[in-house]
Design a protein around this motif. Sequence first.
Motif, short mmCIF file in Angstrom:
data_model
loop_
_atom_site.label_atom_id
_atom_site.label_comp_id
_atom_site.label_asym_id
_atom_site.label_seq_id
_atom_site.Cartn_x
_atom_site.Cartn_y
_atom_site.Cartn_z
N GLU A 155 0.77 -1.23 -0.14
CA GLU A 155 0.28 0.28 -0.49
C GLU A 155 1.01 1.46 -0.12
O GLU A 155 0.56 2.73 -0.82
N LEU A 156 2.54 1.47 0.61
CA LEU A 156 2.69 2.25 0.30
C LEU A 156 3.84 2.75 0.01
O LEU A 156 3.22 4.03 -0.84
N ALA A 157 3.60 1.58 -1.10
CA ALA A 157 4.68 1.10 -2.39
C ALA A 157 4.09 1.54 -3.47
O ALA A 157 4.12 2.72 -4.45
N ARG A 158 2.70 1.25 -3.24
CA ARG A 158 1.51 1.81 -4.59
C ARG A 158 1.61 3.46 -4.43
O ARG A 158 1.21 4.52 -5.13
N TRP B 243 3.25 6.06 -3.22
CA TRP B 243 4.73 6.66 -3.90
C TRP B 243 4.97 6.98 -4.73
O TRP B 243 6.05 7.38 -5.44
N ASP B 244 4.50 5.11 -5.46
CA ASP B 244 5.47 4.50 -6.66
C ASP B 244 4.61 5.47 -7.65
O ASP B 244 4.36 6.43 -8.54
N ALA C 39 5.14 9.63 -7.09
CA ALA C 39 7.25 9.73 -7.63
C ALA C 39 7.65 9.37 -7.93
O ALA C 39 8.58 9.07 -9.32
N VAL C 40 8.09 8.17 -8.54
CA VAL C 40 9.05 7.38 -8.95
C VAL C 40 7.85 6.98 -10.15
O VAL C 40 9.70 7.67 -10.87
N THR C 41 6.80 6.90 -10.25
CA THR C 41 7.05 6.29 -11.97
C THR C 41 6.33 7.37 -12.77
O THR C 41 6.88 7.89 -13.70
N PRO C 42 6.26 8.10 -11.92
CA PRO C 42 6.13 10.29 -13.07
C PRO C 42 7.69 10.26 -13.73
O PRO C 42 7.67 10.76 -14.50
N LEU C 43 7.85 10.42 -12.37
CA LEU C 43 10.30 10.20 -12.71
C LEU C 43 10.44 9.40 -14.02
O LEU C 43 11.85 9.89 -14.43
N ARG D 54 14.78 5.49 -3.05
CA ARG D 54 15.42 5.21 -2.00
C ARG D 54 14.60 5.88 -1.20
O ARG D 54 14.45 5.18 0.19
N LEU D 55 13.85 6.96 -1.23
CA LEU D 55 13.02 7.01 0.15
C LEU D 55 11.98 6.25 0.51
O LEU D 55 11.51 6.09 1.53
#
Length: 146
Positions: free
Chosen positions: A52-55, A57-58, A61-65, A100-101
């Motif tokens: 849930e947390l990873a989804r 944040w992904d 932040a992660v996927t858009p970047l 990393r975050l």
Amino acid sequence: MRLWDWAVGAYGRPGVADACLNLQDAHGQNTCLLLWAVWAGATPHTAAPAAELARAWDAAAVTPLRDVRRALKSSFPPVADEERERLRNAVKAAELQSERLLLEALERLCPQSSGAAPLDALVAASAAWGAPAPQPALAALAAALQ
């Protein structure tokens, strides 16, 4: 050992990067969640809140970047290639920082290993993430991490 340090070392092992990228690109999995799962010895109970947390944040932040970094890979006239590549490298650094975050947040969520076998931990994380990845793809990552 801290999760970030472990993950950087693990990702550099032969076969790990390829297995992670296969799980990410071909099967829609989250590499950070999978690496955390092995490090933490994830179980279905611990994998659910981690996913849930990873989804979240992904998506934030992660996927858009990652999408921007990939879009900047090709030439974009009249933008000079060297300037485009400089921007792409800056986005790549931000993408790595976002990962990393995420790993640091996952570590705070579950700082102790349950001792689960790597494949069992990967299966739990993959299922918690969504549509589970094929067992052979997860087994390839588990083998590369050993």
